[in-house]
Design a protein around this motif. Structure first.
Motif, PDB file in Angstrom:
ATOM      1  N   GLU A 103       0.992  -1.114  -0.253  1.00 31.56           N
ATOM      2  CA  GLU A 103       0.219  -0.017   0.049  1.00 31.56           C
ATOM      3  C   GLU A 103       0.707   1.150   0.245  1.00 31.56           C
ATOM      4  O   GLU A 103       0.389   2.177  -0.470  1.00 31.56           O
ATOM      5  N   ARG A 134      -3.467  -1.112  -7.617  1.00 26.91           N
ATOM      6  CA  ARG A 134      -3.739  -2.626  -6.921  1.00 26.91           C
ATOM      7  C   ARG A 134      -4.552  -3.062  -7.832  1.00 26.91           C
ATOM      8  O   ARG A 134      -5.723  -2.691  -8.277  1.00 26.91           O
ATOM      9  N   CYS A 179      -3.222  -9.154   2.584  1.00 26.86           N
ATOM     10  CA  CYS A 179      -4.232  -9.389   0.868  1.00 26.86           C
ATOM     11  C   CYS A 179      -5.533  -8.268   1.943  1.00 26.86           C
ATOM     12  O   CYS A 179      -5.490  -8.667   2.871  1.00 26.86           O
ATOM     13  N   THR A 180      -5.456  -7.128   0.872  1.00 30.73           N
ATOM     14  CA  THR A 180      -6.333  -6.553   2.110  1.00 30.73           C
ATOM     15  C   THR A 180      -7.682  -6.653   2.320  1.00 30.73           C
ATOM     16  O   THR A 180      -9.161  -6.230   2.549  1.00 30.73           O
ATOM     17  N   ASP A 181      -8.152  -8.110   1.299  1.00 32.26           N
ATOM     18  CA  ASP A 181      -9.465  -8.791   1.179  1.00 32.26           C
ATOM     19  C   ASP A 181      -9.902  -9.441   2.440  1.00 32.26           C
ATOM     20  O   ASP A 181      -9.507 -11.030   2.769  1.00 32.26           O
ATOM     21  N   TYR A 182      -9.499  -9.181   3.584  1.00 35.66           N
ATOM     22  CA  TYR A 182      -9.957  -9.940   4.898  1.00 35.66           C
ATOM     23  C   TYR A 182     -10.947 -10.896   5.478  1.00 35.66           C
ATOM     24  O   TYR A 182     -10.640 -11.860   5.910  1.00 35.66           O
ATOM     25  N   ILE A 233      -4.114  -8.766   7.929  1.00 32.67           N
ATOM     26  CA  ILE A 233      -4.388  -7.836   9.061  1.00 32.67           C
ATOM     27  C   ILE A 233      -5.961  -7.759   9.753  1.00 32.67           C
ATOM     28  O   ILE A 233      -7.058  -7.064  10.219  1.00 32.67           O
TER      29      ILE A 233
END
Length: 174
Positions: free
Chosen positions: A21, A31, A62-65, A92
């Protein structure tokens, strides 16, 4: 820009982490699910970690948690990062931890193959062979060292390895 200077000037450094990020912000990147915009940076992180004998190279978060399913982005990113040489991945959310640990640990099959190869290596060494064959494939020092690394990683992950040595004790080179 000079990762070599960073690695060489910090003797306490034990690993590198790719902060995607921050990287995106600095370079005004967007992204994408393929992560191709990060390929050069990710490869550079892994290569530098290996070149400077650092214990870890930690991949992007991985931002899609929420999607931790078998075909979701976390699994795809873990498989891609592990295949690229990363040793772990940033999490995260607690729901990501089990998936990341499982996918960055060697598979049971890889561990079995590695122990089997190392059992054959013991016999090959006793025969004075520097390179030899197993299952129709050439085995030499880099392959042996990779097998040792797989076994060490499995042991660190708490996987059962000891029993495999007895199972494959009679395996030898072709």
């Amino acid at each position: 820009m000079d990762i070599r200077a960073i690695c060489a000037s910090t003797p306490q450094l034990s690993g590198l982490v790719f902060a995607a990020e921050d990287f995106s912000l600095d370079l005004s990147l967007t992204r994408t699910p393929s992560l191709t915009e990060f390929l050069f940076a990710r490869q550079t992180i892994v290569a530098a970690a290996r070149a400077y004998n650092l214990d870890s190279a930690i991949d992007l978060v991985c931002t899609d948690y929420k999607d931790t399913g078998p075909t979701g982005p976390l699994v795809r990113e873990c498989q891609g990062g592990a295949g690229m040489g990363f040793t772990g991945k940033q999490c995260i959310h607690p729901s990501q931890v089990e998936v990341v640990q499982r996918l960055f640990a060697p598979s049971t099959e890889r561990v079995r193959d590695a122990v089997r190869l190392l059992c054959a290596e013991r016999k090959a060494e006793g025969l004075g062979k520097g390179s030899w064959a197993l299952d129709g494939k050439m085995i030499d020092r880099p392959v042996i060292e990779a097998a040792k690394a797989i076994v060490a990683k499995a042991e660190l992950a708490g996987m059962e390895v000891q029993g495999l040595w007895g199972e494959f004790k009679d395996v030898g080179p072709e």
